[in-house]
Design a protein around this motif. Structure first.
Motif, PDB file in Angstrom:
ATOM      1  N   PRO A 170      -0.256  17.870  -5.643  1.00  0.00           N
ATOM      2  CA  PRO A 170       1.144  17.817  -5.210  1.00  0.00           C
ATOM      3  C   PRO A 170       2.124  17.905  -6.373  1.00  0.00           C
ATOM      4  CG  PRO A 170       0.207  15.619  -5.206  1.00  0.00           C
ATOM      5  CD  PRO A 170      -0.918  16.560  -5.521  1.00  0.00           C
ATOM      6  N   LYS A 171       3.264  18.524  -6.114  1.00  0.00           N
ATOM      7  CA  LYS A 171       4.365  18.602  -7.069  1.00  0.00           C
ATOM      8  C   LYS A 171       5.494  17.684  -6.601  1.00  0.00           C
ATOM      9  CE  LYS A 171       2.102  21.811  -9.236  1.00  0.00           C
ATOM     10  NZ  LYS A 171       1.432  21.533 -10.534  1.00  0.00           N
ATOM     11  N   ALA A 172       6.512  17.583  -7.414  1.00  0.00           N
ATOM     12  CA  ALA A 172       7.674  16.767  -7.040  1.00  0.00           C
ATOM     13  C   ALA A 172       8.280  17.296  -5.752  1.00  0.00           C
ATOM     14  CB  ALA A 172       8.702  16.778  -8.161  1.00  0.00           C
ATOM     15  N   GLY A 173       8.518  16.406  -4.810  1.00  0.00           N
ATOM     16  CA  GLY A 173       9.081  16.781  -3.522  1.00  0.00           C
ATOM     17  C   GLY A 173       8.051  16.870  -2.412  1.00  0.00           C
ATOM     18  N   THR A 174       6.770  16.852  -2.746  1.00  0.00           N
ATOM     19  CA  THR A 174       5.716  16.893  -1.728  1.00  0.00           C
ATOM     20  C   THR A 174       5.731  15.604  -0.918  1.00  0.00           C
ATOM     21  OG1 THR A 174       4.338  18.269  -3.155  1.00  0.00           O
ATOM     22  CG2 THR A 174       3.247  17.142  -1.327  1.00  0.00           C
ATOM     23  N   THR A 175       5.620  15.729   0.386  1.00  0.00           N
ATOM     24  CA  THR A 175       5.630  14.559   1.263  1.00  0.00           C
ATOM     25  C   THR A 175       4.240  14.331   1.862  1.00  0.00           C
ATOM     26  OG1 THR A 175       6.302  15.888   3.171  1.00  0.00           O
ATOM     27  CG2 THR A 175       8.058  14.899   1.832  1.00  0.00           C
ATOM     28  N   PHE A 176       3.984  13.094   2.254  1.00  0.00           N
ATOM     29  CA  PHE A 176       2.717  12.725   2.885  1.00  0.00           C
ATOM     30  C   PHE A 176       2.950  11.457   3.695  1.00  0.00           C
ATOM     31  CE2 PHE A 176       2.877  10.917  -1.373  1.00  0.00           C
ATOM     32  CZ  PHE A 176       2.644   9.566  -1.130  1.00  0.00           C
ATOM     33  N   GLU A 177       1.951  11.056   4.441  1.00  0.00           N
ATOM     34  CA  GLU A 177       2.002   9.813   5.196  1.00  0.00           C
ATOM     35  C   GLU A 177       1.011   8.823   4.593  1.00  0.00           C
ATOM     36  OE1 GLU A 177       1.486  10.111   9.375  1.00  0.00           O
ATOM     37  OE2 GLU A 177       2.979  11.701   9.626  1.00  0.00           O
ATOM     38  N   LEU A 178       1.467   7.602   4.399  1.00  0.00           N
ATOM     39  CA  LEU A 178       0.625   6.544   3.878  1.00  0.00           C
ATOM     40  C   LEU A 178       0.693   5.374   4.841  1.00  0.00           C
ATOM     41  CD1 LEU A 178       0.289   5.450   0.193  1.00  0.00           C
ATOM     42  CD2 LEU A 178       0.472   3.744   1.981  1.00  0.00           C
ATOM     43  N   ASN A 179      -0.385   5.172   5.585  1.00  0.00           N
ATOM     44  CA  ASN A 179      -0.407   4.109   6.604  1.00  0.00           C
ATOM     45  C   ASN A 179       0.783   4.231   7.554  1.00  0.00           C
ATOM     46  OD1 ASN A 179      -2.706   3.154   5.408  1.00  0.00           O
ATOM     47  ND2 ASN A 179      -1.731   1.408   4.409  1.00  0.00           N
ATOM     48  N   ASP A 180       1.021   5.471   8.011  1.00  0.00           N
ATOM     49  CA  ASP A 180       2.107   5.781   8.956  1.00  0.00           C
ATOM     50  C   ASP A 180       3.489   5.614   8.345  1.00  0.00           C
ATOM     51  OD1 ASP A 180       0.304   6.392  10.984  1.00  0.00           O
ATOM     52  OD2 ASP A 180       0.201   4.309  11.649  1.00  0.00           O
ATOM     53  N   HIS A 181       3.586   5.513   7.034  1.00  0.00           N
ATOM     54  CA  HIS A 181       4.877   5.484   6.342  1.00  0.00           C
ATOM     55  C   HIS A 181       5.051   6.790   5.587  1.00  0.00           C
ATOM     56  CE1 HIS A 181       5.831   1.198   6.992  1.00  0.00           C
ATOM     57  NE2 HIS A 181       4.524   1.004   6.891  1.00  0.00           N
ATOM     58  N   ARG A 182       6.271   7.241   5.488  1.00  0.00           N
ATOM     59  CA  ARG A 182       6.561   8.475   4.754  1.00  0.00           C
ATOM     60  C   ARG A 182       6.538   8.200   3.257  1.00  0.00           C
ATOM     61  NH1 ARG A 182      11.343  10.934   2.734  1.00  0.00           N
ATOM     62  NH2 ARG A 182      11.244  13.243   2.710  1.00  0.00           N
ATOM     63  N   GLY A 183       5.879   9.097   2.519  1.00  0.00           N
ATOM     64  CA  GLY A 183       5.857   9.008   1.070  1.00  0.00           C
ATOM     65  C   GLY A 183       6.292  10.316   0.447  1.00  0.00           C
ATOM     66  N   VAL A 184       6.936  10.224  -0.704  1.00  0.00           N
ATOM     67  CA  VAL A 184       7.430  11.404  -1.405  1.00  0.00           C
ATOM     68  C   VAL A 184       6.959  11.332  -2.857  1.00  0.00           C
ATOM     69  CG1 VAL A 184       9.441  12.755  -2.100  1.00  0.00           C
ATOM     70  CG2 VAL A 184       9.477  11.489   0.062  1.00  0.00           C
ATOM     71  N   VAL A 185       6.367  12.406  -3.320  1.00  0.00           N
ATOM     72  CA  VAL A 185       5.954  12.488  -4.723  1.00  0.00           C
ATOM     73  C   VAL A 185       7.176  12.824  -5.576  1.00  0.00           C
ATOM     74  CG1 VAL A 185       4.520  13.709  -6.391  1.00  0.00           C
ATOM     75  CG2 VAL A 185       3.624  13.203  -4.117  1.00  0.00           C
ATOM     76  N   VAL A 186       7.470  11.979  -6.559  1.00  0.00           N
ATOM     77  CA  VAL A 186       8.637  12.201  -7.420  1.00  0.00           C
ATOM     78  C   VAL A 186       8.236  12.565  -8.844  1.00  0.00           C
ATOM     79  CG1 VAL A 186      10.141  10.719  -6.058  1.00  0.00           C
ATOM     80  CG2 VAL A 186       8.798   9.736  -7.945  1.00  0.00           C
ATOM     81  N   GLY A 187       6.939  12.610  -9.112  1.00  0.00           N
ATOM     82  CA  GLY A 187       6.505  12.974 -10.460  1.00  0.00           C
ATOM     83  C   GLY A 187       5.005  12.797 -10.619  1.00  0.00           C
ATOM     84  N   THR A 188       4.489  13.296 -11.717  1.00  0.00           N
ATOM     85  CA  THR A 188       3.070  13.126 -12.058  1.00  0.00           C
ATOM     86  C   THR A 188       2.977  12.407 -13.398  1.00  0.00           C
ATOM     87  OG1 THR A 188       3.004  15.308 -13.116  1.00  0.00           O
ATOM     88  CG2 THR A 188       2.345  15.173 -10.790  1.00  0.00           C
ATOM     89  N   ALA A 189       1.899  11.662 -13.556  1.00  0.00           N
ATOM     90  CA  ALA A 189       1.721  10.850 -14.759  1.00  0.00           C
ATOM     91  C   ALA A 189       0.358  11.107 -15.365  1.00  0.00           C
ATOM     92  CB  ALA A 189       1.877   9.372 -14.427  1.00  0.00           C
ATOM     93  N   ALA A 190       0.247  10.839 -16.661  1.00  0.00           N
ATOM     94  CA  ALA A 190      -1.022  10.968 -17.384  1.00  0.00           C
ATOM     95  C   ALA A 190      -1.511   9.589 -17.774  1.00  0.00           C
ATOM     96  CB  ALA A 190      -0.837  11.825 -18.632  1.00  0.00           C
ATOM     97  N   VAL A 191      -2.808   9.378 -17.675  1.00  0.00           N
ATOM     98  CA  VAL A 191      -3.409   8.109 -18.069  1.00  0.00           C
ATOM     99  C   VAL A 191      -4.547   8.393 -19.038  1.00  0.00           C
ATOM    100  CG1 VAL A 191      -2.791   6.870 -15.963  1.00  0.00           C
ATOM    101  CG2 VAL A 191      -4.940   8.157 -16.047  1.00  0.00           C
ATOM    102  N   SER A 192      -4.914   7.383 -19.814  1.00  0.00           N
ATOM    103  CA  SER A 192      -5.956   7.577 -20.821  1.00  0.00           C
ATOM    104  C   SER A 192      -7.357   7.569 -20.237  1.00  0.00           C
ATOM    105  CB  SER A 192      -5.844   6.480 -21.886  1.00  0.00           C
ATOM    106  OG  SER A 192      -5.985   5.195 -21.300  1.00  0.00           O
ATOM    107  N   THR A 193      -7.548   6.880 -19.103  1.00  0.00           N
ATOM    108  CA  THR A 193      -8.876   6.749 -18.515  1.00  0.00           C
ATOM    109  C   THR A 193      -8.823   7.063 -17.035  1.00  0.00           C
ATOM    110  OG1 THR A 193      -9.382   4.992 -20.101  1.00  0.00           O
ATOM    111  CG2 THR A 193     -10.852   5.213 -18.204  1.00  0.00           C
ATOM    112  N   ASN A 194      -9.718   7.928 -16.568  1.00  0.00           N
ATOM    113  CA  ASN A 194      -9.787   8.279 -15.155  1.00  0.00           C
ATOM    114  C   ASN A 194     -10.473   7.168 -14.368  1.00  0.00           C
ATOM    115  OD1 ASN A 194      -8.636  10.706 -15.882  1.00  0.00           O
ATOM    116  ND2 ASN A 194     -10.554  11.838 -15.831  1.00  0.00           N
ATOM    117  N   SER A 195     -10.235   7.175 -13.060  1.00  0.00           N
ATOM    118  CA  SER A 195     -10.844   6.174 -12.200  1.00  0.00           C
ATOM    119  C   SER A 195     -12.315   6.491 -11.976  1.00  0.00           C
ATOM    120  CB  SER A 195     -10.111   6.102 -10.859  1.00  0.00           C
ATOM    121  OG  SER A 195     -10.179   7.346 -10.186  1.00  0.00           O
TER     122      SER A 195
END
Length: 393
Positions: A170-195
């Motif tokens: 997803p890019k900024a502005g992409t929408t999705f549903e999270l537990n029947d709530h609306r969510g909007v992606v506002v950015g992407t982040a980098a982390v040092s360790t993956n899950s």
């Protein structure tokens, strides 16, 4: 007198160098045996380091949240073993920790799981981290967008790691549903360790997280503490323990997670058995091959003994041959292991393997044991030979 001593010492050095060169020529003269020794030890090292590196990679990813958040002190329920299995803390815990002596500041952290419905209708489990609304302590480094956008309505930040594509990249502005709530992606982040568990990670604010995700009565997963000085940490830990809770440093929490996966799951035992099998394979192949090499060259060692070569020099030759073969095989095994891990990570983003100094040192110790056993087998055989028997045969 001085000249004589110097001359004797030089002759001894030349003799030792000549003996080692002879040992080297005897070793590499039979290329088939020499290559078999290298392959046996190298393959053993390859398997050992691969198993240990996989285990180290799994442990590192199991502590991904602890590493990425970067808090110096974590307050939690004593029953917590991993960062994913949280037990809620009462709200008074946060106030009590903030009032403790030596605490610079303390903030809540929410950690939980949710189900995201994508635009194509598919569902994807995610891990949600809720940061303190006022400070956003533990926030990740932004790749795209601004961290302040997290305060906008229904805003989430997606971690751009190996699991990023599972959300449709997803890019900024992409929408999705999270537990029947609306969510909007506002950015992407980098982390040092993956899950570890193949689940994408979302960041949002603490209060939005507890509103979107069903929770029991207590919603604080952890209290993140910043001490005034490092010297205040033991005192803070003691004060937290009087409340009936546990305060661990970042390193202490990582060790607790590692011990859980090592001793309370089958992962540690399975990898340990594979490492032990790799060691036994290398020991058996190199020991048998080296013994065969000694048998085939027993006449040469007997001839050296007949012309006056001492047992000490013969032992030095055997130990040199065993050490040279073991260290060369060790280097080849490490090289192939690094190449295999690099290629695997290029093709498999989820591949978890981490070569550490501890892994290399442990493999080196095992190789030294292999060399010692192989050398001992050869030394015993060589010391028992009699020149008379060699020439008589």
């Amino acid at each position: 007198m001085l000249r004589l001593s110097v001359s004797v010492r030089c002759n001894d050095d030349d003799s030792m160098n000549g003996t080692l060169r002879l040992a080297y020529k005897l070793l590499v003269n039979d290329r088939a045996k020499f290559i078999t020794l290298l392959v046996g030890i190298g393959f053993s090292v390859f398997l050992m380091v691969m198993m240990l590196s996989m285990f180290a990679g799994v442990l590192n990813r199991a502590s991904a949240t602890v590493i990425n958040i970067g808090a110096k002190l974590w307050v939690m329920d004593p029953a917590v073993n991993t960062v994913a299995n949280t037990i809620g803390l009462p709200d008074y815990t946060l106030d009590a920790v903030r009032s403790m002596k030596g605490v610079k500041y303390a903030v809540p952290l929410f950690s939980g799981g949710a189900l995201v419905k994508l635009d194509n209708g598919t569902y994807q489990p995610v891990s949600v981290l809720g940061l303190d609304d006022s400070s956003l302590f533990g926030r990740p480094e932004m790749e795209a967008g601004h961290i302040e956008d997290i305060y906008a309505e229904s805003s989430f930040i997606v971690v751009h790691d190996s699991e990023y594509s599972k959300l449709g990249s997803p890019k900024a502005g992409t929408t999705f549903e999270l537990n029947d709530h609306r969510g909007v992606v506002v950015g992407t982040a980098a982390v040092s360790t993956n899950s570890l568990f193949g689940v994408p990670t979302l960041y949002t604010t603490y209060y939005r997280a507890i509103q979107y995700i069903p929770n029991p009565r207590f919603t604080i997963s952890y209290v993140l503490v910043e001490p005034k000085t490092t010297a205040d940490i033991p005192a803070i830990q003691k004060q937290v323990s009087t409340l009936g809770y546990l305060a661990l440093t970042r390193e202490g929490f990582e060790q607790r997670i590692s011990r859980f996966y090592m001793f309370q799951t089958g992962l540690g035992m399975n990898l340990l058995m594979m490492t032990a099998i790799s060691f036994i394979v290398g020991l058996s192949i190199s020991g048998q091959t080296f013994y065969t090499f000694i048998l085939e060259n027993i006449d040469k060692f007997g001839a050296l003994k007949a012309i006056g070569t001492t047992s000490k020099v013969l032992v030095s030759m055997i130990l040199f041959q065993a050490s040279f073969t073991a260290l060369t095989g060790y280097g080849l095994g490490i090289g192939f292991c690094a190449l295999a891990i690099t290629l695997a990570k290029m093709r498999l983003p989820d591949y978890a393997a981490l070569v550490t100094y501890q892994n290399l040192l442990l493999a080196l110790v095992m190789v030294i044991i292999i060399a010692a056993v192989s050398g001992y087998v050869g030394v015993r055989k060589v010391l028992r030979i009699e020149p008379f028997d060699i020439f008589r045969g």
